[in-house]
Design a protein around this motif. Structure first.
Motif: not given
Lengths: 421, 183
Positions: A106, A153, A155, B31, B50, B52, B76, B79, B83, B144, B147
């Motif tokens: 994106y 959450w 994009w 996982t 949890l 979030k 997420r 990731r 990062r 998806d 991204g």
């Protein structure tokens, strides 16, 4: 070791390895300490301005507001566009543009317009990221989502509209409202856009999302009836504008936009994806996808989904494909109403009346398609190296013509063909 | 049952949320451990997930999709952890000492071999393989989530699989090297 053996070995090892990992004591206690003290956010629709400003900051370009880059890029595009594109406004090609997305992920996603001669125009200016293009019913405008940034959450995107012949004149339809990544659906009269905004509380925490209608001129929005607003999937407007069809967990439903006449047309089973509803051009029938009951409720990958057709009055339910060993999905009704293009291991075109199916030669790697407005050609994207965009002359015959490359996969429709009036 | 709990939790019911969290904790932690290969980072990722999930539950459109949704948040979070570790330059490279050491019996346990090979992959490679093989997400859905285009996801799975195969083969070769040559 064969590829299949390696995959099987890896899958089995992962399952065992994950199961063998035991969470340390106190993990949940720490979480519940936080959640017990933290009520779920409830609040207004619109994201607070400060939060929106944060999102304008491009990832990896700390301190550089993306909006400034975008404005600068638009100015450059407007100035340079006259040289590159023969001046604004553009003259759309006789057969209409094909819209695709390009770009890796994106942050770099852009909308590109291609004509049948393979001439490409960049709809998205440099420094901006767009996704989910949708031509207005009269073909004069494109609605799309401008990608503002990534939050925890997902994009964050803003609903935009721009004239096809002057993309620099983009404008926000609902300024400040963050949209979910979801296909945009125009009302047939072009007055409304169906989109999926997220609501935030005063602290900028998302609280929930509900599908709404936004006036395409930016003058306001209106609610949709439950369950169309949330919990349903794949809403599609009938071409005459009277009905919106959608998938609920218990079946295929239709409703008028104000909730009048809401009813279930058919029970459906199994799983569904986007793009799986298509109205006949005369608004009398809907093509949809489900698992025939006698084959059990299974994932469509298992080869058990068929394309069905049903009348908007609930009569005439018919299994159009009826294949026990192949899944078909993503029906797309031809503009003249006589055929339905279907996606399958071997994509093809089914005659609606006779059920006779024509398989597209070498179509195994077709990932998406769109009809030309005269119904003579199909534009397709191939899921193969180069990800080419090709025009298939299905009526006249002849070789496919490559008109574009590097079409990105998208959560929304992968390609759109501009409607010509 | 899960649907009812989700609906209750969406309305702010703490007990319902805690039952949901307890039910998925083991799978989430497993996982996260696969992706991060670090118990502390996995614990942090699960806890973040949890919390979030609790705050984001009202935005979940389909209660039946709870588990898939919470896995998305987990990936997420993983990731983000990857990062952060990279940004802070504190990521510790695994010294694959085991790889150059023949087992006591002269044979290598199949599971340990896979463990070592998997650990040699980059976090991104582990992520795509976990999404594809462990969570069983379709390519388009995984793409998806990350991204990226589906084609890119497909090639990343392919490259990660090739890297895993290479690591397994390197492991097998190293197992045959006499100890003195690696000392």
């Amino acid at each position: 070791m064969s590829a299949h053996d390696l995959d099987a070995r890896l899958t089995a090892w992962m399952a065992a390895a994950a199961e063998a990992e035991h969470p340390p004591a106190g993990v949940l206690g720490d979480v519940f300490d936080v959640t017990r003290r933290s009520p779920q956010p409830r609040g207004p629709w619109v994201r607070p301005a400060a939060r929106t400003a944060d999102l304008w900051r491009a990832r990896g370009r700390a301190g550089t507001p993306l909006r400034l880059l975008a404005v600068a890029a638009l100015a450059v595009t407007v100035a340079g566009g006259a040289l590159l594109a023969g001046g604004f406004p553009w003259q759309p090609p006789v057969d209409g543009y094909i819209a695709i997305e390009q770009g890796e992920g994106y942050p770099d996603r852009r909308i590109v317009l291609i004509d049948e001669h393979g001439i490409t125009r960049q709809f998205t200016p440099p420094g901006v990221a767009d996704t989910c293009p949708a031509f207005s019913p009269d073909g004069s405008q494109i609605a799309f989502l401008e990608v503002r940034g990534e939050s925890a959450w997902g994009w964050d995107m803003e609903l935009m509209v721009a004239p096809v012949d002057n993309p620099a004149a983009r404008r926000a339809v609902a300024p400040g409202q963050v949209m979910h990544q979801a296909e945009l659906e125009w009302s047939p009269d072009g007055r409304w856009l169906m989109a999926y905004p997220t609501m935030f509380d005063a602290r900028g925490e998302p609280i929930r999302s509900e599908r709404r209608l936004f006036a395409s001129d930016g003058s306001g929005s209106r609610a949709l009836p439950a369950p169309l607003a949330s919990g349903s999937r794949n809403p599609v407007w009938s071409p005459d504008g009277r009905w919106i069809s959608f998938i609920n967990p218990d079946g295929l439903w239709v409703t008028q936009p104000d909730g009048t006449g809401m009813r279930r047309l058919a029970a459906v089973e199994g799983r569904f994806r986007s793009h799986d509803l298509s109205w006949s051009p005369d608004s009398s029938r809907i093509a949809f996808v489900t698992n025939p009951p006698d084959r059990g409720v299974v994932a469509f990958e298992d080869g058990r989904t068929d394309v069905f057709v049903i009348g908007v009055d609930g009569t005439g339910l018919r299994n159009l494909t009826n294949t026990a060993n192949e899944s078909e999905y993503r029906p797309a009704w031809s503009p003249d109403g006589t055929r339905i293009a279907i996606w399958a291991a071997n994509p093809g075109i089914v005659d609606v009346e006779t059920g006779v199916r024509s398989v597209i030669p070498n179509g195994e790697d077709i990932a998406a398609f769109a009809w030309s407005s005269d119904g003579d050609r199909l534009a397709v994207v191939r899921d193969s190296p180069g990800r080419t965009v090709e025009i298939l002359p299905i009526e006249t015959g002849g070789p496919p013509r490559v008109v574009g490359r590097d079409a990105a996969a998208s959560f929304c429709r992968m390609l759109e063909w501009q409607t010509q009036q | 049952m899960t649907r009812d709990l989700v609906l209750q939790a969406q309305r702010g019911d703490h007990d319902a949320f805690e039952r949901l969290a307890s039910a998925v904790l083991g799978r989430l932690y497993g996982t996260a451990s696969l992706i991060l290969r670090d118990p502390d980072a996995a614990r942090d990722a699960v806890q973040e997930t949890l919390i979030k999930a609790w705050r984001g539950l009202p935005t979940l459109r389909e209660p039946d999709a709870f588990e898939g949704w919470v896995y998305r948040i987990l990936v997420r979070s993983c990731r983000s952890a990857i990062r952060t570790r990279r940004r802070l330059a504190v990521e510790v490279r695994q010294l694959d000492i085991d790889i150059a050491r023949p087992s006591d019996e002269g044979t290598v346990d199949d599971r340990d071999q896979m463990e070592r090979a998997f650990r040699r992959l980059t976090p991104e490679q582990r992520t795509v393989l976990v999404l594809h093989h462990h969570l069983g997400l379709p390519l388009a859905e995984s793409a998806d989530l990350l991204g990226i285009p589906t084609g890119t996801m497909k090639s990343r799975v392919s490259r990660a699989t090739a890297a895993l195969r290479a690591a397994l083969e390197a492991d097998a070769r190293a197992a045959a090297v006499p100890m003195e040559k690696t000392a």
